[in-house]
Each structure stands twice: as structure tokens, then as C-alpha cells.
Design a protein around this motif. Structure first.
Motif, short mmCIF file in Angstrom:
data_model
loop_
_atom_site.label_atom_id
_atom_site.label_comp_id
_atom_site.label_asym_id
_atom_site.label_seq_id
_atom_site.Cartn_x
_atom_site.Cartn_y
_atom_site.Cartn_z
N THR A 170 20.80 45.49 -26.08
CA THR A 170 20.84 44.32 -24.91
C THR A 170 20.31 45.22 -23.53
O THR A 170 20.63 46.53 -23.66
CB THR A 170 22.16 43.96 -24.52
N GLU A 206 22.05 36.62 -25.55
CA GLU A 206 20.84 37.28 -25.95
C GLU A 206 19.50 37.44 -24.90
O GLU A 206 19.92 36.94 -23.78
CB GLU A 206 20.28 36.85 -27.22
N ARG A 207 18.61 38.02 -25.12
CA ARG A 207 17.54 38.10 -24.33
C ARG A 207 17.07 36.75 -24.27
O ARG A 207 17.21 35.78 -25.26
CB ARG A 207 16.52 39.00 -24.62
N TRP A 209 14.33 33.25 -24.67
CA TRP A 209 13.75 33.38 -25.91
C TRP A 209 12.32 34.16 -25.70
O TRP A 209 11.73 34.80 -26.61
CB TRP A 209 13.43 31.87 -26.07
N SER A 255 12.40 37.79 -25.92
CA SER A 255 12.95 38.43 -27.18
C SER A 255 11.46 38.25 -27.96
O SER A 255 11.43 39.09 -28.89
CB SER A 255 14.05 37.41 -27.86
N LYS A 256 10.87 37.09 -27.97
CA LYS A 256 9.81 36.95 -29.00
C LYS A 256 8.65 37.98 -28.51
O LYS A 256 8.19 38.46 -29.45
CB LYS A 256 8.97 35.72 -28.41
N ASP A 261 11.19 42.10 -29.47
CA ASP A 261 12.00 42.30 -30.59
C ASP A 261 11.23 42.06 -31.77
O ASP A 261 10.60 40.99 -32.01
CB ASP A 261 13.19 41.48 -30.44
N ARG A 303 20.50 40.10 -33.35
CA ARG A 303 21.50 39.12 -33.03
C ARG A 303 23.00 39.73 -33.63
O ARG A 303 24.09 39.73 -32.97
CB ARG A 303 21.34 37.73 -33.20
N PRO A 348 14.65 39.16 -34.39
CA PRO A 348 15.67 38.67 -33.42
C PRO A 348 17.11 38.45 -34.15
O PRO A 348 18.17 38.47 -33.48
CB PRO A 348 15.23 37.56 -32.92
N HIS A 403 15.27 45.38 -32.64
CA HIS A 403 14.40 45.66 -31.38
C HIS A 403 13.05 46.36 -31.77
O HIS A 403 11.93 45.75 -31.61
CB HIS A 403 15.24 46.47 -30.26
#
Length: 299
Positions: free
Chosen positions: A220, A231-232, A234, A237-238, A241, A248, A244, A196
């Protein structure tokens, strides 16, 4: 949307822990902000509005107490105004950690420091009311917080605080490659998770009852990530995080042990259920010497 592959259950005994009888934890909620499940985890509904928690957890130990995260501070409105407009959300502030400690007459000499799971604004805003309290942070997170745009609030509220830098010298812990046993008794263990932010951590706490907790920060945002193995989204997350794939792997490790402990994502209010709120009873305990475990302290 298919979930992540289900990892096998943790194949080994849980790490040894000998928590002292006096060890206790307390939940200090400081407010919430509103978002939608669709933005929190894959498969979440846009119509499902979630009140994301901003909280701290006080860990009381005979060798000195620690706060995990700091929640919203008195200046939370100004802190939110420092964020890019697209990430600002309606928020409802509550009592700050500082106010809650003062309300029960807590002796701050017992407080070794604030241990942020990472340096994002909603975990450190409350540092603005904890003057004189050291910030416990590892070297990778210090570098991240000093340079990343998402460290802007941290850089503001950490001014004047001593930084107590800790390392990870105690080897693997529940699948994570490196850890730090804070008191040397297995009761509070910090594992480097990363993903993260560069130095984001998970704090594992074992109570005298043998009940175990994993305070996973933003591994999470909601417990759905663990229970649904998702997951978050996409794009989120981009934006949020640093790595990523590393995130994961950390998520899969926590899914594997979730049946053995209470997993507490920082922003999932229901996940704090069963952790008592701070009360005057805690203030009635004897003073504890402010003796930190041996680490490297830097200013």
C-alpha cells in the motif's frame, strides 16, 4: 466506498526470533515527491496532498548489514525524466544514502548489499551512489526488472553491480507462502508478497527489544490502506500492479497482523516514526566481518 472485509486476527503465536543484542535499524530519508491522497488509496481526498517518502532503512547485524531500498540517488532528476510524463511528480531531493553513510564515516565493508522491496525507480535510484554494493534480488523480481517498462531506471542504475540472488526456502511466514530467514535467527525475514511487481517482498525485522516491523514496500502506498482496509484506486492499480488479486490477499494478511507490529509502507513518511535516523553513534560500532549468509550468488 466499502472497505475490504476485516480479516480475523492472526490466530497463532508470532514466529520465533532471536535477534542479537547488536541488531539495530536506522531510517535514511532521501527526499519526497508530491501526490494526492485520491491517487494513493480508495476514498482519499483530492485536496489532501501527500509528500510520498523515498527512503532507505539500514539494518545493522553482527553478520553484516543490509539496506532495505535505496531511495533517491544523485541522478534522481534524470531518473524521473526516464518515466512516462503522466507519472512524473514534483519532487524534493534530500541527502542520498551514499552521502548519509559517508557523513558518519560508515565502513561500507560492513554492507552485505541493498535489498530492494521491488525494482521500481523510487526504490532503486540511490544505487547510482552505492558502487560496489551487491543488489539482493529474487529470481521473479530479476525477470520483472529485466523486461518490464517500469524497470527502466533499475536497468540503468544496476549496471556494474553484482546481483546476489536469494531464494525462498524457509516456508510460510505470517500467512505468506514462502520466506527467507536472512541470518537464520528470525531477526530479518523476507517474505514473497508479489502482486505489485512479480517478485515484490515484505521485510520483517525483529529487534532485541521484541519490537517488530514490517517493511511492506508498495503493498500500500500509505498506511491508510492498512487502517482503512482499502486498496489503490482502480485505475492506479491497473497501471501500477502486476496482479491486483494477489496484492489484495497480501494486504489482508498485513491487516490481520498490523496490531502486532509497526507496519511501514515505503512511501508513508509518518510510518517511519520512532525509527532513529542514522547517526555517528552507529559508525562507532566495531567493524563486522563481511560474511554473507549462504545463498546463490550470480553475476
Amino acid at each position: 466506498m466499502p472497505p475490504l472485509p476485516e480479516p480475523g486476527p492472526w490466530p497463532q503465536p508470532l514466529p520465533a526470533a532471536s535477534p542479537p543484542a547488536e541488531l539495530a535499524i536506522h531510517h535514511l530519508p532521501t527526499g519526497t515527491y508530491l501526490t494526492r491522497a485520491a491517487f494513493a488509496f480508495k476514498g482519499g481526498s483530492f485536496g489532501d496532498k501527500r509528500h510520498f517518502a523515498s527512503s532507505a532503512v539500514l539494518v545493522q547485524h553482527p553478520r553484516g548489514d543490509l539496506l532495505i531500498d535505496a531511495g533517491f540517488g544523485a541522478g534522481v532528476a534524470a531518473h524521473i525524466a526516464m518515466l512516462p510524463r503522466f507519472v512524473r511528480a514534483p519532487h524534493q531531493p534530500g541527502l542520498t544514502v551514499s552521502s548519509q553513510l559517508d557523513a558518519i564515516g560508515y565502513d561500507r565493508h560492513r554492507l552485505l548489499g541493498v535489498l530492494p522491496t521491488h525494482s521500481h525507480w523510487d526504490h532503486v535510484s540511490g544505487l547510482d551512489g552505492l558502487h560496489g554494493t551487491p543488489i539482493w534480488m529474487n529470481a521473479p523480481e530479476r525477470r520483472y526488472a529485466a523486461t518490464d517498462p517500469d524497470g527502466k531506471v533499475y536497468r540503468s542504475v544496476s549496471q556494474g553491480h553484482e546481483i546476489h540472488e536469494y531464494g525462498f526456502d524457509d516456508g510460510p511466514y505470517l500467512g505468506f507462502a514462502s520466506s527467507y530467514d536472512v541470518y537464520g535467527d528470525g531477526s530479518v525475514v523476507i517474505a514473497l508478497a508479489g502482486g505489485h511487481t512479480t517478485g515484490s517482498v515484505i521485510v520483517f525485522v525483529t529487534l532485541p527489544t521484541a519490537q517488530r516491523y514490517a517493511f511492506v514496500g508498495d503493498l500500500t502506498w500509505q498506511i491508510d490502506g492498512i487502517r482503512r482496509r482499502v486498496e489503490r484506486p482502480w485505475l492506479l492499480s491497473k497501471l501500477a500492479d502486476s496482479d491486483p488479486e494477489q496484492l489484495r490477499q497480501g494486504l489482508l494478511r498485513m491487516i490481520a497482523v498490523a496490531g502486532l507490529m509497526q507496519v511501514v509502507p515505503a512511501h508513508d513518511l509518518d510510518s517511519y516514526r520512532g525509527i532513529p535516523l542514522l547517526s555517528a553513534r552507529a559508525a562507532g560500532q566495531p567493524d563486522r566481518p563481511r560474511t554473507a549468509p549462504t545463498t546463490t550468488t550470480e553475476s
